[in-house]
Design a protein around this motif. Structure first.
Motif, PDB file in Angstrom:
ATOM      1  N   THR A 177      -5.965   4.505   8.180  1.00 20.70           N
ATOM      2  CA  THR A 177      -5.029   3.650   8.900  1.00 20.70           C
ATOM      3  C   THR A 177      -4.670   2.435   8.050  1.00 20.70           C
ATOM      4  O   THR A 177      -5.455   1.988   7.206  1.00 20.70           O
ATOM      5  CB  THR A 177      -5.661   3.174  10.212  1.00 20.70           C
ATOM      6  N   PRO A 178      -3.489   1.855   8.254  1.00 19.73           N
ATOM      7  CA  PRO A 178      -3.092   0.678   7.460  1.00 19.73           C
ATOM      8  C   PRO A 178      -4.027  -0.496   7.629  1.00 19.73           C
ATOM      9  O   PRO A 178      -4.224  -1.278   6.683  1.00 19.73           O
ATOM     10  CB  PRO A 178      -1.694   0.377   8.002  1.00 19.73           C
ATOM     11  N   ILE A 179      -4.617  -0.665   8.807  1.00 16.54           N
ATOM     12  CA  ILE A 179      -5.503  -1.809   9.038  1.00 16.54           C
ATOM     13  C   ILE A 179      -6.752  -1.716   8.156  1.00 16.54           C
ATOM     14  O   ILE A 179      -7.192  -2.699   7.551  1.00 16.54           O
ATOM     15  CB  ILE A 179      -5.890  -1.880  10.519  1.00 16.54           C
ATOM     16  N   MET A 180      -7.339  -0.529   8.062  1.00 19.83           N
ATOM     17  CA  MET A 180      -8.569  -0.370   7.300  1.00 19.83           C
ATOM     18  C   MET A 180      -8.298  -0.361   5.793  1.00 19.83           C
ATOM     19  O   MET A 180      -9.144  -0.797   5.003  1.00 19.83           O
ATOM     20  CB  MET A 180      -9.264   0.928   7.726  1.00 19.83           C
ATOM     21  N   TRP A 181      -7.139   0.149   5.371  1.00 19.17           N
ATOM     22  CA  TRP A 181      -6.869   0.329   3.947  1.00 19.17           C
ATOM     23  C   TRP A 181      -6.895  -0.982   3.178  1.00 19.17           C
ATOM     24  O   TRP A 181      -7.384  -1.046   2.038  1.00 19.17           O
ATOM     25  CB  TRP A 181      -5.512   1.011   3.793  1.00 19.17           C
ATOM     26  N   LYS A 182      -6.398  -2.060   3.776  1.00 18.47           N
ATOM     27  CA  LYS A 182      -6.287  -3.328   3.042  1.00 18.47           C
ATOM     28  C   LYS A 182      -7.631  -4.010   2.826  1.00 18.47           C
ATOM     29  O   LYS A 182      -7.717  -4.953   2.038  1.00 18.47           O
ATOM     30  CB  LYS A 182      -5.331  -4.271   3.776  1.00 18.47           C
ATOM     31  N   TYR A 183      -8.669  -3.546   3.509  1.00 16.30           N
ATOM     32  CA  TYR A 183      -9.992  -4.155   3.346  1.00 16.30           C
ATOM     33  C   TYR A 183     -10.868  -3.396   2.339  1.00 16.30           C
ATOM     34  O   TYR A 183     -12.024  -3.762   2.134  1.00 16.30           O
ATOM     35  CB  TYR A 183     -10.715  -4.210   4.684  1.00 16.30           C
ATOM     36  N   LEU A 184     -10.348  -2.347   1.706  1.00 14.55           N
ATOM     37  CA  LEU A 184     -11.134  -1.522   0.794  1.00 14.55           C
ATOM     38  C   LEU A 184     -10.795  -1.873  -0.648  1.00 14.55           C
ATOM     39  O   LEU A 184      -9.641  -2.206  -0.982  1.00 14.55           O
ATOM     40  CB  LEU A 184     -10.855  -0.035   1.043  1.00 14.55           C
ATOM     41  N   ASN A 185     -11.801  -1.743  -1.512  1.00 17.45           N
ATOM     42  CA  ASN A 185     -11.554  -1.928  -2.936  1.00 17.45           C
ATOM     43  C   ASN A 185     -11.070  -0.620  -3.558  1.00 17.45           C
ATOM     44  O   ASN A 185     -10.957   0.405  -2.878  1.00 17.45           O
ATOM     45  CB  ASN A 185     -12.807  -2.439  -3.645  1.00 17.45           C
ATOM     46  N   ALA A 186     -10.804  -0.618  -4.838  1.00 17.11           N
ATOM     47  CA  ALA A 186     -10.223   0.554  -5.502  1.00 17.11           C
ATOM     48  C   ALA A 186     -11.166   1.754  -5.466  1.00 17.11           C
ATOM     49  O   ALA A 186     -10.730   2.894  -5.255  1.00 17.11           O
ATOM     50  CB  ALA A 186      -9.867   0.199  -6.951  1.00 17.11           C
TER      51      ALA A 186
ATOM     52  N   GLN B  82     -21.178   2.940  11.229  1.00 15.09           N
ATOM     53  CA  GLN B  82     -20.852   4.311  10.857  1.00 15.09           C
ATOM     54  C   GLN B  82     -19.388   4.631  11.150  1.00 15.09           C
ATOM     55  O   GLN B  82     -18.707   5.276  10.349  1.00 15.09           O
ATOM     56  CB  GLN B  82     -21.755   5.293  11.613  1.00 15.09           C
ATOM     57  N   ALA B  83     -18.905   4.182  12.313  1.00 14.55           N
ATOM     58  CA  ALA B  83     -17.509   4.456  12.674  1.00 14.55           C
ATOM     59  C   ALA B  83     -16.541   3.795  11.699  1.00 14.55           C
ATOM     60  O   ALA B  83     -15.444   4.313  11.462  1.00 14.55           O
ATOM     61  CB  ALA B  83     -17.237   3.975  14.096  1.00 14.55           C
ATOM     62  N   ASN B  84     -16.937   2.675  11.103  1.00 14.35           N
ATOM     63  CA  ASN B  84     -16.066   2.007  10.141  1.00 14.35           C
ATOM     64  C   ASN B  84     -15.899   2.796   8.847  1.00 14.35           C
ATOM     65  O   ASN B  84     -14.954   2.543   8.080  1.00 14.35           O
ATOM     66  CB  ASN B  84     -16.600   0.605   9.829  1.00 14.35           C
ATOM     67  N   PHE B  85     -16.785   3.736   8.560  1.00 15.30           N
ATOM     68  CA  PHE B  85     -16.680   4.545   7.346  1.00 15.30           C
ATOM     69  C   PHE B  85     -15.811   5.788   7.555  1.00 15.30           C
ATOM     70  O   PHE B  85     -15.597   6.534   6.602  1.00 15.30           O
ATOM     71  CB  PHE B  85     -18.078   4.964   6.868  1.00 15.30           C
ATOM     72  N   PHE B  86     -15.350   6.027   8.781  1.00 14.48           N
ATOM     73  CA  PHE B  86     -14.464   7.166   9.010  1.00 14.48           C
ATOM     74  C   PHE B  86     -13.077   6.846   8.470  1.00 14.48           C
ATOM     75  O   PHE B  86     -12.616   5.701   8.521  1.00 14.48           O
ATOM     76  CB  PHE B  86     -14.359   7.498  10.498  1.00 14.48           C
TER      77      PHE B  86
ATOM     78  N   LEU C 137     -16.156   2.382  19.345  1.00 21.18           N
ATOM     79  CA  LEU C 137     -17.071   2.568  20.454  1.00 21.18           C
ATOM     80  C   LEU C 137     -16.819   1.496  21.504  1.00 21.18           C
ATOM     81  O   LEU C 137     -16.737   0.311  21.175  1.00 21.18           O
ATOM     82  CB  LEU C 137     -18.534   2.489  20.000  1.00 21.18           C
ATOM     83  N   ASP C 138     -16.698   1.928  22.740  1.00 21.01           N
ATOM     84  CA  ASP C 138     -16.570   1.006  23.862  1.00 21.01           C
ATOM     85  C   ASP C 138     -17.926   0.922  24.560  1.00 21.01           C
ATOM     86  O   ASP C 138     -18.341   1.869  25.237  1.00 21.01           O
ATOM     87  CB  ASP C 138     -15.495   1.487  24.845  1.00 21.01           C
TER      88      ASP C 138
END
Length: 556
Positions: A2-11, A142-146, A152-153
């Motif tokens: 997703t675009p939200i997660m992509w900007k927080y990752l390094n190369a 763990q869910a953040n690595f998907f 999770l609610d």
């Protein structure tokens, strides 16, 4: 991704996520055992797709089961089978609502367009139990690595006094998506792509997870089925899909959506687990509302009401998920073209879950109304107790006010030596005045006590009605009645609009019979002896204002 997660990752993290691949290829043949081929890299997947002898056109049916989407998997499968990009796009996110500035909003298709698409998405929730808050935090990590967005609610707002300290149940909003290739003239065989979510390994499936689909083994059976591995949703889907009967495999060319039959069974089983969890929580909240020890504790009722509001919000969301599944997955033609053990029977299971959720929604609304009513009653009782405390302060004032008045009166002189001649006058005036005031207060207290004791003799319905009795002007209307019938008629038809409850009629008739007098004579005698014991209906009537409007009772 997703675009939200992509900007927080390094190369390096972006490269790993783009190449991530976990695919299982299932080849179905009605005459042979289903074959499984595991793919662990995008290079291996491309090589498998380019093999001419094992291509889908040379097989009866082939299903690609994909866990966690990645860029390379989307490119390989999309280019090979010309898959609609919306199929992959719709599987990535799990948003329930969007901001007005979000560019990734998924708009709904027209029904005319949606019915011609060769894919569908199924939303569901997976419930997991966590023994501590630290375990829940690890599950969120763990869910953040998907690659797909899954969250999770937690049910922290739903916790009750019966739960283990620190434990929690969380719901993972999940999706499964199935694409079926629409064969062209030169193509044969059935090809499908099934997308499933990765599994959170932290915690435990609620109540051990869904119930197995295998029948119970016989007592005389020498062997037994080991069942699904239950290590991940990916492995369980593969296990049950491989367990399709030969008859089901033969019907795949006529009903290709049967490739997702076992996936739909697992999704429905997850919904059934939720339909057990929701009434469990609602029953615990009802117990809190019924338990006096909990109800009267600090913040007890407010806490119960706060636990109900999340269910009011999420249950309609779950209903919308199921309604969308029934609308897009189970078309009328395909549901009628298979046996009761196929899609038609699965549709009935989903409809049963939807009906249960509708019942839970109604039950939740009723519980909110009950909780609100109980809070209002408790607040009214608190107000009554406070008024009684104020009444006690008033009685104390009756004692101190005369003393203060006399003391102030005699302190108006500036020469205190003159008070020795009039000091005794203070006691002569203050003591009798205080005694008179206390006697008057005692008299009014006695009248109030007698009124409360008279009301205690009433049943619950009459005790509620007695607070709405008319004023003295309406009671005086009774004095103009010479008969019970005339009194009843005047009481119900008086044109001023002050219509009386049946309690006053019954009370007046009862006391009139006891005194063996007509209502007019009876009330006149009571008015002549004002300090006598008046009937409770007349006492309450004379103590309330006469400008109140009351309901019109139904006259039998």
């Amino acid at each position: 991704m997703t675009p939200i997660m992509w900007k927080y990752l390094n190369a390096e993290e972006r490269s790993e996520r783009a190449r991530r691949t976990r695919v299982a290829i299932l080849d179905f043949d009605p005459e042979k055992e289903t074959k499984r081929t595991d793919i662990c890299s995008s290079v291996q997947l491309n090589e498998e797709l380019q093999k001419p002898d094992t291509g889908p056109d040379n097989l009866h049916a082939r299903l690609f089961v994909v866990e966690d989407l990645s860029r390379d998997v989307i490119e390989a499968l999309g280019a090979r089978f010309d898959i609609d990009p919306l199929f992959f796009r719709g599987h990535i996110s799990d948003y329930l609502w969007y901001n007005t500035r979000d560019p990734w909003v998924e708009l709904s298709d027209l029904e005319l367009v949606a019915r011609h698409r060769s894919f569908f998405h199924v939303q569901y929730v997976h419930a997991r139990y966590f023994r501590s808050s630290q375990s829940l935090d690890r599950a969120n990590e763990q869910a953040n690595f998907f690659n797909v967005l899954r969250r999770l609610d937690g049910d922290r707002n739903h916790k009750t006094v019966l739960d283990e300290q620190g434990s929690s149940v969380a719901f993972v909003r999940s999706k499964s998506s199935l694409w079926i290739r629409p064969n062209k003239d030169h193509e044969s065989g059935v090809v499908g792509v099934l997308l499933v979510d990765p599994t959170i390994t932290e915690g435990y499936p609620l109540w051990g997870g869904y119930r197995t689909f295998d029948p119970s083994p016989s007592m005389h059976a020498m062997t037994r089925s080991l069942g699904p591995p239950r290590t991940s949703y990916f492995e369980d889907v593969i296990y049950w899909t491989k367990a399709m009967t030969r008859q089901d495999i033969k019907t795949l060319p006529q009903n290709p959506r049967m490739l997702g039959m076992k996936m739909l069974s697992m999704v429905c089983a997850e919904w059934l687990s939720l339909t057990k969890y929701i009434p469990t929580r609602l029953a615990q909240i009802e117990w809190e509302l019924e338990n006096p020890n909990y109800r009267f504790s600090t913040d007890g009722l407010d806490a119960s009401l706060r636990k109900l509001h999340p269910w009011r919000r999420v249950i309609p969301v779950y209903q919308a998920m199921l309604s969308e599944t029934l609308e897009k997955v189970f078309s009328l033609q395909e549901s009628q073209s298979v046996t009761k053990h196929g899609l038609r029977g699965m549709r009935l299971d989903f409809e049963r879950v939807l009906a249960q959720l509708e019942g839970f929604h109604i039950r939740t609304e009723k519980m909110v109304n009950v909780a609100t009513a109980i809070i209002s009653i408790e607040e009214s009782r608190t107000a009554v107790d406070q008024n009684r405390n104020f009444a006690r302060l008033t009685y104390l004032a009756f004692f101190f006010v005369p003393l203060s008045f006399v003391a102030s009166f005699f302190s108006m002189t500036a020469d205190l030596s003159l008070l020795k001649q009039t000091f005794w006058v203070y006691f002569i005036i203050a003591i009798p005045l205080t005694t008179v005031v206390l006697l008057v207060a005692r008299y009014f207290l006695y009248l109030q006590t007698m009124r409360e004791e008279s009301e205690e003799d009433l049943n619950e319905d009459d005790r509620q009605i007695v607070h709405y009795l008319p004023g003295y002007r309406d009671a005086a209307l009774c004095c103009r009645a010479d008969t019970i019938q005339e009194f009843r008629h005047q009481l119900l038809e008086e044109p001023s609009g002050h219509i009386k409850p049946r309690f006053l009629i019954a009370a007046t008739e009862q006391y009139a019979r006891v005194a063996q007098l007509k209502p007019r004579t009876y009330f006149q005698e009571q008015k002549q002896t004002r300090y006598g014991m008046l009937p409770v209906a007349f006492v309450v009537a004379t103590s309330l204002p006469s400008d109140l409007t009351y309901w019109r009772p139904k006259v039998k």
